[in-house]
Motif scaffolding. Structure first.
Motif, PDB file in Angstrom:
ATOM      1  N   LYS A 261       9.444  13.726  15.066  1.00  0.00           N
ATOM      2  CA  LYS A 261      10.097  13.290  13.828  1.00  0.00           C
ATOM      3  C   LYS A 261       9.171  13.629  12.678  1.00  0.00           C
ATOM      4  CE  LYS A 261      12.569   9.515  11.692  1.00  0.00           C
ATOM      5  NZ  LYS A 261      13.070   8.163  11.762  1.00  0.00           N
ATOM      6  N   THR A 262       9.746  14.088  11.574  1.00  0.00           N
ATOM      7  CA  THR A 262       8.922  14.533  10.452  1.00  0.00           C
ATOM      8  C   THR A 262       9.280  13.816   9.155  1.00  0.00           C
ATOM      9  OG1 THR A 262      10.476  16.298   9.881  1.00  0.00           O
ATOM     10  CG2 THR A 262       8.703  16.861  11.420  1.00  0.00           C
ATOM     11  N   ASP A 263       8.374  13.973   8.218  1.00  0.00           N
ATOM     12  CA  ASP A 263       8.602  13.588   6.826  1.00  0.00           C
ATOM     13  C   ASP A 263       9.014  12.137   6.602  1.00  0.00           C
ATOM     14  OD1 ASP A 263       7.892  16.155   6.145  1.00  0.00           O
ATOM     15  OD2 ASP A 263       9.938  16.846   5.806  1.00  0.00           O
ATOM     16  N   ILE A 264       8.316  11.220   7.267  1.00  0.00           N
ATOM     17  CA  ILE A 264       8.521   9.800   6.969  1.00  0.00           C
ATOM     18  C   ILE A 264       7.666   9.518   5.734  1.00  0.00           C
ATOM     19  CG2 ILE A 264       8.290   7.430   7.776  1.00  0.00           C
ATOM     20  CD1 ILE A 264       8.510   8.583  10.668  1.00  0.00           C
ATOM     21  N   ALA A 265       8.341   9.423   4.598  1.00  0.00           N
ATOM     22  CA  ALA A 265       7.646   9.302   3.322  1.00  0.00           C
ATOM     23  C   ALA A 265       7.025   7.923   3.155  1.00  0.00           C
ATOM     24  CB  ALA A 265       8.613   9.568   2.180  1.00  0.00           C
ATOM     25  N   CYS A 266       5.805   7.910   2.676  1.00  0.00           N
ATOM     26  CA  CYS A 266       5.072   6.686   2.359  1.00  0.00           C
ATOM     27  C   CYS A 266       4.577   6.843   0.928  1.00  0.00           C
ATOM     28  CB  CYS A 266       3.887   6.514   3.310  1.00  0.00           C
ATOM     29  SG  CYS A 266       4.338   6.550   5.049  1.00  0.00           S
ATOM     30  N   ASP A 267       4.252   5.738   0.271  1.00  0.00           N
ATOM     31  CA  ASP A 267       3.803   5.880  -1.110  1.00  0.00           C
ATOM     32  C   ASP A 267       2.402   6.463  -1.218  1.00  0.00           C
ATOM     33  OD1 ASP A 267       2.250   3.661  -0.504  1.00  0.00           O
ATOM     34  OD2 ASP A 267       3.270   2.314  -1.879  1.00  0.00           O
ATOM     35  N   ASN A 268       1.696   6.598  -0.091  1.00  0.00           N
ATOM     36  CA  ASN A 268       0.373   7.224  -0.120  1.00  0.00           C
ATOM     37  C   ASN A 268       0.263   8.374   0.883  1.00  0.00           C
ATOM     38  OD1 ASN A 268       0.371   5.565   2.150  1.00  0.00           O
ATOM     39  ND2 ASN A 268      -1.747   4.909   1.884  1.00  0.00           N
ATOM     40  N   GLY A 269       1.388   8.990   1.193  1.00  0.00           N
ATOM     41  CA  GLY A 269       1.355  10.140   2.085  1.00  0.00           C
ATOM     42  C   GLY A 269       2.620  10.296   2.893  1.00  0.00           C
ATOM     43  N   VAL A 270       2.440  10.828   4.096  1.00  0.00           N
ATOM     44  CA  VAL A 270       3.586  11.113   4.966  1.00  0.00           C
ATOM     45  C   VAL A 270       3.173  10.934   6.423  1.00  0.00           C
ATOM     46  CG1 VAL A 270       3.086  13.608   5.057  1.00  0.00           C
ATOM     47  CG2 VAL A 270       5.422  12.803   5.460  1.00  0.00           C
ATOM     48  N   ILE A 271       4.129  10.528   7.241  1.00  0.00           N
ATOM     49  CA  ILE A 271       3.906  10.389   8.681  1.00  0.00           C
ATOM     50  C   ILE A 271       4.786  11.395   9.403  1.00  0.00           C
ATOM     51  CG2 ILE A 271       4.218   8.882  10.704  1.00  0.00           C
ATOM     52  CD1 ILE A 271       3.749   6.474   8.840  1.00  0.00           C
ATOM     53  N   HIS A 272       4.180  12.091  10.375  1.00  0.00           N
ATOM     54  CA  HIS A 272       4.916  12.933  11.314  1.00  0.00           C
ATOM     55  C   HIS A 272       4.663  12.312  12.690  1.00  0.00           C
ATOM     56  CE1 HIS A 272       5.451  15.801   8.105  1.00  0.00           C
ATOM     57  NE2 HIS A 272       4.145  15.988   7.998  1.00  0.00           N
ATOM     58  N   VAL A 273       5.717  12.025  13.421  1.00  0.00           N
ATOM     59  CA  VAL A 273       5.601  11.347  14.710  1.00  0.00           C
ATOM     60  C   VAL A 273       5.342  12.365  15.811  1.00  0.00           C
ATOM     61  CG1 VAL A 273       6.755   9.791  16.331  1.00  0.00           C
ATOM     62  CG2 VAL A 273       7.213   9.585  13.876  1.00  0.00           C
ATOM     63  N   ILE A 274       4.350  12.069  16.675  1.00  0.00           N
ATOM     64  CA  ILE A 274       4.042  12.949  17.806  1.00  0.00           C
ATOM     65  C   ILE A 274       4.177  12.180  19.117  1.00  0.00           C
ATOM     66  CG2 ILE A 274       2.618  14.573  16.504  1.00  0.00           C
ATOM     67  CD1 ILE A 274       0.112  13.130  17.495  1.00  0.00           C
ATOM     68  N   ASP A 275       4.389  12.932  20.196  1.00  0.00           N
ATOM     69  CA  ASP A 275       4.657  12.305  21.496  1.00  0.00           C
ATOM     70  C   ASP A 275       3.439  12.181  22.409  1.00  0.00           C
ATOM     71  OD1 ASP A 275       4.263  14.950  22.282  1.00  0.00           O
ATOM     72  OD2 ASP A 275       6.123  15.094  23.428  1.00  0.00           O
ATOM     73  N   THR A 276       2.278  12.572  21.922  1.00  0.00           N
ATOM     74  CA  THR A 276       1.050  12.552  22.729  1.00  0.00           C
ATOM     75  C   THR A 276      -0.138  12.225  21.830  1.00  0.00           C
ATOM     76  OG1 THR A 276       1.988  14.283  24.148  1.00  0.00           O
ATOM     77  CG2 THR A 276      -0.393  13.964  24.287  1.00  0.00           C
ATOM     78  N   VAL A 277      -1.068  11.455  22.333  1.00  0.00           N
ATOM     79  CA  VAL A 277      -2.310  11.186  21.601  1.00  0.00           C
ATOM     80  C   VAL A 277      -3.158  12.462  21.707  1.00  0.00           C
ATOM     81  CG1 VAL A 277      -4.407   9.790  21.498  1.00  0.00           C
ATOM     82  CG2 VAL A 277      -2.224   8.728  22.125  1.00  0.00           C
ATOM     83  N   ILE A 278      -3.641  12.948  20.562  1.00  0.00           N
ATOM     84  CA  ILE A 278      -4.495  14.140  20.575  1.00  0.00           C
ATOM     85  C   ILE A 278      -5.953  13.700  20.485  1.00  0.00           C
ATOM     86  CG2 ILE A 278      -2.736  15.727  19.699  1.00  0.00           C
ATOM     87  CD1 ILE A 278      -3.869  15.385  16.893  1.00  0.00           C
ATOM     88  N   LEU A 279      -6.809  14.424  21.181  1.00  0.00           N
ATOM     89  CA  LEU A 279      -8.225  14.039  21.261  1.00  0.00           C
ATOM     90  C   LEU A 279      -9.124  15.147  20.733  1.00  0.00           C
ATOM     91  CD1 LEU A 279      -8.085  12.551  24.852  1.00  0.00           C
ATOM     92  CD2 LEU A 279      -8.033  11.286  22.693  1.00  0.00           C
ATOM     93  N   PRO A 280     -10.111  14.774  19.919  1.00  0.00           N
ATOM     94  CA  PRO A 280     -11.063  15.777  19.438  1.00  0.00           C
ATOM     95  C   PRO A 280     -11.891  16.315  20.604  1.00  0.00           C
ATOM     96  CG  PRO A 280     -11.753  13.579  18.765  1.00  0.00           C
ATOM     97  CD  PRO A 280     -10.424  13.432  19.443  1.00  0.00           C
ATOM     98  N   LYS A 281     -12.395  17.543  20.444  1.00  0.00           N
ATOM     99  CA  LYS A 281     -13.182  18.164  21.521  1.00  0.00           C
ATOM    100  C   LYS A 281     -14.540  17.521  21.685  1.00  0.00           C
ATOM    101  CE  LYS A 281     -10.801  22.507  20.978  1.00  0.00           C
ATOM    102  NZ  LYS A 281     -10.788  23.745  20.261  1.00  0.00           N
ATOM    103  N   LYS A 282     -15.150  17.087  20.584  1.00  0.00           N
ATOM    104  CA  LYS A 282     -16.507  16.531  20.637  1.00  0.00           C
ATOM    105  C   LYS A 282     -16.476  15.050  20.884  1.00  0.00           C
ATOM    106  CE  LYS A 282     -17.958  19.905  17.249  1.00  0.00           C
ATOM    107  NZ  LYS A 282     -18.383  20.100  15.910  1.00  0.00           N
TER     108      LYS A 282
END
Length: 154
Positions: A133-154
């Motif tokens: 899901k995309t473009d959930i407008a907030c007064d200080n930005g936007v939320i895009h919904v993802i189906d998986t937690v992403i993890l940094p490499k480090k």
């Protein structure tokens, strides 16, 4: 004239009431980000995500967190620094709407590393997560919904 002033006042109040909530309040009211909200609180990021920003958040749903191995979320909630690193990996500075996201190959996160962005037809991926899901407008930005937690490499 008095009528005009009353009408103008009503319109002004309506316009203020119609403004979107901040990222945290939007996530809370959605009801499908309970784990994310708990993690944001545990990592001490509430104040940051309520600030003017703007921010773009790739927000994993409760189902996305449930995909993690058993005990992972509980362990992260006890390790605020590691949790903060993971959560800030889901945030990009600025308000990047879906129409702009699909033009990117990568985006630098607040955590410091970049996420890879891939578009295939109507499917958009952020690392290994699908944007659902995309473009959930907030007064200080936007939320895009993802189906998986992403993890940094480090």
């Amino acid at each position: 004239m008095k009528r005009f002033v009353c009408l103008f006042s009503l319109l002004a109040v309506s316009a203020v009431a119609a403004q979107a909530a901040d990222i945290v309040d939007t996530a809370v009211s959605a009801g499908s980000f309970k784990t994310l909200v708990a993690a944001v609180k545990a990592a001490g990021l509430v104040e940051t995500l309520k600030s003017p920003g703007p921010f773009t958040v790739f927000a994993p749903t409760d189902e996305a967190f449930a995909k993690l191995p058993a005990g992972t979320v509980e362990g992260l909630l006890k390790d605020p620094e590691k949790l903060k690193k993971i959560l800030t990996y889901h945030v990009v500075a600025g308000k990047v709407m879906a129409a702009d996201v699909v033009k990117l190959k990568s985006a630098k996160t607040v955590e410091g590393e970049a996420v890879k962005i891939m578009v295939s037809g109507s499917k958009v991926m952020v690392n290994q997560a699908t944007v659902v899901k995309t473009d959930i407008a907030c007064d200080n930005g936007v939320i895009h919904v993802i189906d998986t937690v992403i993890l940094p490499k480090k």
